[in-house]
Design an enzyme around this catalytic site. Structure first.
Site, PDB file in Angstrom:
ATOM      1  N   LYS A   1      -9.274   4.389  -9.302  1.00  0.00           N
ATOM      2  CA  LYS A   1      -8.256   5.161 -10.029  1.00  0.00           C
ATOM      3  C   LYS A   1      -8.702   6.601 -10.237  1.00  0.00           C
ATOM      4  O   LYS A   1      -7.929   7.532 -10.084  1.00  0.00           O
ATOM      5  CB  LYS A   1      -8.015   4.485 -11.381  1.00  0.00           C
ATOM      6  CG  LYS A   1      -7.012   5.179 -12.270  1.00  0.00           C
ATOM      7  CD  LYS A   1      -5.618   4.910 -11.790  1.00  0.00           C
ATOM      8  CE  LYS A   1      -4.570   5.661 -12.586  1.00  0.00           C
ATOM      9  NZ  LYS A   1      -3.337   5.796 -11.801  1.00  0.00           N
TER      10      LYS A   1
ATOM     11  N   GLU B   1      -1.097   2.170   0.011  1.00  0.00           N
ATOM     12  CA  GLU B   1      -2.064   1.834  -1.036  1.00  0.00           C
ATOM     13  C   GLU B   1      -1.981   0.374  -1.449  1.00  0.00           C
ATOM     14  O   GLU B   1      -3.001  -0.281  -1.612  1.00  0.00           O
ATOM     15  CB  GLU B   1      -1.808   2.695  -2.290  1.00  0.00           C
ATOM     16  CG  GLU B   1      -2.313   4.097  -2.204  1.00  0.00           C
ATOM     17  CD  GLU B   1      -2.018   4.892  -3.475  1.00  0.00           C
ATOM     18  OE1 GLU B   1      -2.904   5.613  -3.932  1.00  0.00           O
ATOM     19  OE2 GLU B   1      -0.895   4.805  -4.001  1.00  0.00           O
TER      20      GLU B   1
ATOM     21  N   HIS C   1       9.387  16.034  17.768  1.00  0.00           N
ATOM     22  CA  HIS C   1       8.144  16.662  18.236  1.00  0.00           C
ATOM     23  C   HIS C   1       7.029  15.636  18.372  1.00  0.00           C
ATOM     24  O   HIS C   1       5.854  16.000  18.344  1.00  0.00           O
ATOM     25  CB  HIS C   1       7.754  17.798  17.291  1.00  0.00           C
ATOM     26  CG  HIS C   1       8.804  18.858  17.239  1.00  0.00           C
ATOM     27  ND1 HIS C   1       8.990  19.773  18.242  1.00  0.00           N
ATOM     28  CD2 HIS C   1       9.765  19.120  16.322  1.00  0.00           C
ATOM     29  CE1 HIS C   1      10.020  20.557  17.934  1.00  0.00           C
ATOM     30  NE2 HIS C   1      10.495  20.173  16.777  1.00  0.00           N
TER      31      HIS C   1
ATOM     32  N   LYS D   1       2.376   5.160  -1.300  1.00  0.00           N
ATOM     33  CA  LYS D   1       2.479   3.963  -2.154  1.00  0.00           C
ATOM     34  C   LYS D   1       2.431   2.700  -1.299  1.00  0.00           C
ATOM     35  O   LYS D   1       1.746   1.742  -1.633  1.00  0.00           O
ATOM     36  CB  LYS D   1       3.783   3.939  -2.968  1.00  0.00           C
ATOM     37  CG  LYS D   1       3.905   4.873  -4.123  1.00  0.00           C
ATOM     38  CD  LYS D   1       3.057   4.545  -5.315  1.00  0.00           C
ATOM     39  CE  LYS D   1       1.715   5.197  -5.205  1.00  0.00           C
ATOM     40  NZ  LYS D   1       1.503   6.485  -5.713  1.00  0.00           N
TER      41      LYS D   1
ATOM     42  N   ARG E   1      -9.956   1.387 -13.209  1.00  0.00           N
ATOM     43  CA  ARG E   1     -10.509   2.485 -12.417  1.00  0.00           C
ATOM     44  C   ARG E   1     -10.994   2.023 -11.048  1.00  0.00           C
ATOM     45  O   ARG E   1     -11.239   2.844 -10.177  1.00  0.00           O
ATOM     46  CB  ARG E   1     -11.691   3.116 -13.168  1.00  0.00           C
ATOM     47  CG  ARG E   1     -11.276   3.738 -14.487  1.00  0.00           C
ATOM     48  CD  ARG E   1     -12.488   4.083 -15.305  1.00  0.00           C
ATOM     49  NE  ARG E   1     -13.227   5.178 -14.743  1.00  0.00           N
ATOM     50  CZ  ARG E   1     -13.141   6.432 -15.152  1.00  0.00           C
ATOM     51  NH1 ARG E   1     -12.327   6.739 -16.124  1.00  0.00           N
ATOM     52  NH2 ARG E   1     -13.849   7.371 -14.601  1.00  0.00           N
TER      53      ARG E   1
HETATM   54  C1  F1P Z   1      -5.873  11.579  -7.533  1.00  0.00           C
HETATM   55  C2  F1P Z   1      -5.681  10.241  -6.808  1.00  0.00           C
HETATM   56  C3  F1P Z   1      -4.431   9.503  -7.297  1.00  0.00           C
HETATM   57  C4  F1P Z   1      -4.332   8.125  -6.647  1.00  0.00           C
HETATM   58  C5  F1P Z   1      -5.595   7.299  -6.856  1.00  0.00           C
HETATM   59  C6  F1P Z   1      -6.826   8.096  -6.483  1.00  0.00           C
HETATM   60  O1  F1P Z   1      -6.172  11.349  -8.867  1.00  0.00           O
HETATM   61  O2  F1P Z   1      -5.567  10.514  -5.443  1.00  0.00           O
HETATM   62  O3  F1P Z   1      -3.306  10.241  -6.989  1.00  0.00           O
HETATM   63  O4  F1P Z   1      -3.229   7.421  -7.187  1.00  0.00           O
HETATM   64  O5  F1P Z   1      -5.616   6.859  -8.190  1.00  0.00           O
HETATM   65  O6  F1P Z   1      -6.821   9.425  -7.054  1.00  0.00           O
HETATM   66  P1  F1P Z   1      -5.858  12.380 -10.023  1.00  0.00           P
HETATM   67  O7  F1P Z   1      -6.587  13.650  -9.714  1.00  0.00           O
HETATM   68  O8  F1P Z   1      -4.385  12.584 -10.089  1.00  0.00           O
HETATM   69  O9  F1P Z   1      -6.400  11.711 -11.261  1.00  0.00           O
END
Ligand code: F1P
Length: 610
Positions: A605, A490, A506, A487, A27
């Site tokens: 996460k 990140e 543009h 990606k 996370r």
């Molecule tokens: C949304 C999100 C993910 C990204 C990262 C942070 O999370 O932006 O897309 O990969 O982990 O959070 P979720 O609402 O899909 O859990």
């Protein structure tokens, strides 16, 4: 973001707590801590900055152990990454607690508590809760009563777990805006912010609801709602099919999860399509009834999930003939928006706990949306529980912070939803059949696409020294270009921007030179010729192109254009297939750059704070 694990047992539980924290590492966090209590009430604490491994080493050295304990991984919000700011926090050795979320009125409370003589040892908002409960404990008989009194004084979001040496056989937990799940054992009970943390000790879970406060001993779980009434909450058997487990043959979870996509998609489709159409009952018992009156869809999501929603907008309008808007949750929740008649709110989220998405769903319910549907990967998560209908993506636990299999399975779920809604709007039987036939071929097509890995690994070498990059796509491939750029940002920390290819002239065309790689997603669809013109505009200005294309698209590679052939697929499912090479590209670039692929810097996460 922050993770919580706690437990009350007869056996020593420090290893259970540490294993739980390891399972929450994905996370994202920057420090970790644990506090344990022996049955005689002696309280010991260890905290370390950095990885859970550091904490485990400290614990092994000091031999901290106990039968009742709480543990935490912290993702800094208030106060820097220091040992003092790591949880558990204590108030005068009388109370120890861990907390996820943000206490918004922490400044006011801090001033009040300081005036009462409390000394603060950290810069966190969390420490306020410890002293507040301590203060309220003076006028209450139990820790439970003190917590019930304290939560009424807190503004903001919290999932919190605490214990007191004075009553060493119990922990008290409270949930508001930040998830907590109780793991029910035999002669022992646990709590965590995510069921994954507790899978080694139980598969029986109680999901606490908003406002719940609970007192947990070895043999009893007593839950009270926000008004203080004793309530029964259902025990659920966990349906998490893939345990996070280890990385198997892969170096990173992200690569494991990229390769799990064919199997994950098979799971998403399982029992939900037949040879002719989508079986609506999979959406829920009264799904057909709810979807029947729907004239408009509003999609809400964040990050990668937002990109899947963008693709769905193209599908819903072009295939299902349903009008659709999409908005980022953090924007939607803070503006006054127009609610068209008979609107369905669709939230998309891997975790089901993203604070902004959840707040947007709650707002939508308030302002008159007719029904709500969530596309989600985590059973029992807040979004799933608070939506009328939930389409589970069934991708299995996703550990890599950068979302991969959650995204492709979201797309599959959304394409099935497109058919389900389309049926209500007169989608022809031929089109329904074309879509489900294409979906049925998808797992094999994804397997075929994954064989591009070797070629992409070589290609990645040309990117590693670049500072910037541009991703181009048109139509439903535009969101795929956005996802590819996200990606790369990140996990490789290369600045990447995505443009709808028609927008090039543009503005962004001014950026083109040999130092700016341009990645193009080019399936053989009805926008191909337009896209080819955009590619030529770039070439004419000295740009170096990397084109992921269908072989029938007839791109000719040369010094200024590298062409990577992607398996030929029905254009309807092409966005799902073209996602794969872009995931692989960002992964291999990150490997060359030596970044922390599974836990990229600064990211979390599950974004449970706004
Ligand atoms: C949304 C999100 C993910 C990204 C990262 C942070 O999370 O932006 O897309 O990969 O982990 O959070 P979720 O609402 O899909 O859990």
């Amino acid at each position: 973001m922050c993770g919580i694990v706690g437990g009350v047992a007869e056996r020593h539980i420090v290893n259970i707590l540490l294993e739980g924290l390891k399972r929450l590492e994905y996370r994202g966090y920057d420090s970790a801590g644990v506090a344990l209590m022996e049955s005689d009430g002696s309280l010991k604490r260890e905290r370390e900055i950095g990885k859970v491994k550091n904490l485990a080493e400290a614990v092994a050295k000091s031999k901290v152990n106990g039968t009742v304990g709480i543990a935490h991984t912290r993702w800094a919000t208030h106060g820097g990454v220091t040992k003092e700011n790591a949880h558990p926090h204590m108030s005068n050795n009388d109370i120890a607690l861990v907390h996820n979320g943000i206490i918004e009125n922490h400044e006011v409370l801090r001033t009040e508590l300081q005036a009462k003589g409390y000394e603060f040892l950290s810069a966190t908002d969390t420490e306020v809760i410890a002293h507040l409960v301590h203060e309220n404990r003076k006028s209450t008989d139990t820790l439970l009563a003190a917590v019930q009194k304290s939560v009424k004084q807190l503004d903001g979001a919290y999932g919190t777990v605490m214990m007191e040496p004075a009553n060493p056989d119990r922990i008290v937990v409270a949930r508001s805006g930040s998830p907590l799940v109780i793991g029910v054992g035999i002669g022992e009970n646990f709590v965590a912010s995510d069921q994954l943390a507790l899978l080694p000790v139980t598969r029986q879970f109680i999901f606490l609801e908003e406002g719940d406060v609970a007192e947990i001993t070895r043999d009893e779980i007593n839950i009270f709602d926000a008004d203080g009434n004793a309530v029964e909450r259902e025990i659920n058997e966990s349906t998490v099919t893939h345990d996070a487990g280890d990385k198997g043959e892969y170096r990173h979870y992200m690569m494991k999860e990229i390769h799990e996509q064919p199997a994950a998609v098979r799971n998403t489709l399982l029992n939900r399509i037949n040879a002719d159409t989508v079986i609506e009952e999979y959406l829920g018992e009264n799904a057909a009834e709810i979807l029947q009156g729907i004239d408009h869809v509003q999609i809400i999501a964040c990050g990668t999930s937002y990109h899947s929603g963008m693709v769905a907008r193209y599908w819903l309008e072009s295939l299902a003939n349903v009008s659709c808007n999409i908005e980022i949750a953090s924007e939607f929740r803070y503006r006054k928006s127009f609610v068209p008649a008979n609107s369905l709110i669709v939230t998309i989220s891997q975790s089901g706990e993203t604070a902004d998405t959840l707040a947007a769903l709650r707002l939508a319910k308030e302002i008159g949306y007719k029904a709500s549907l969530s596309v989600c990967n985590v059973p029992g998560s807040s979004l799933v529980r608070e939506s009328d209908l939930a389409v589970m993506t069934n991708a299995g636990a996703e550990i890599g912070v950068a979302s991969t299999k959650a995204f492709t399975t979201q797309l599959v779920a959304l394409l099935m939803l497109t058919v389900a809604l389309g049926k209500q709007k007169g989608m022809t039987a031929e089109l329904q059949k074309e879509i489900v036939t294409a979906l049925a071929t998808l797992p094999n097509k994804l397997e075929e696409t994954l064989t591009m890995a070797e070629g992409i690994e070589k290609l990645a070498e040309e990117f590693a020294d670049k500072q910037h990059s541009l991703f181009l796509g048109r139509g439903e491939q535009y969101p795929i270009a956005m996802e590819g750029a996200l990606k790369l940002k990140e996990i490789s920390y290369i600045h990447a921007e995505a443009y709808a290819a028609g927008e090039l002239k543009h503005g962004p065309l001014a950026l083109i030179d040999a130092e700016m790689p341009i990645i193009v997603v080019a399936p053989n669809n009805d926008l191909l010729e337009k896209l080819k013109s955009n590619v030529e505009e770039v070439r004419a200005r000295g740009g170096i192109l990397y084109v992921f294309a269908d072989k029938d698209a007839r791109f000719k590679g040369d010094d200024t254009m590298r062409v990577m052939e992607v398996p030929h697929v029905d254009p309807i499912i092409a966005p799902i297939v073209y996602t794969i090479p872009l995931q692989l590209l960002s992964y291999y670039v990150a490997i060359i750059k030596g970044t922390d692929v599974d836990q990229p810097r600064n990211l979390a996460k599950s974004v449970t704070v706004e």
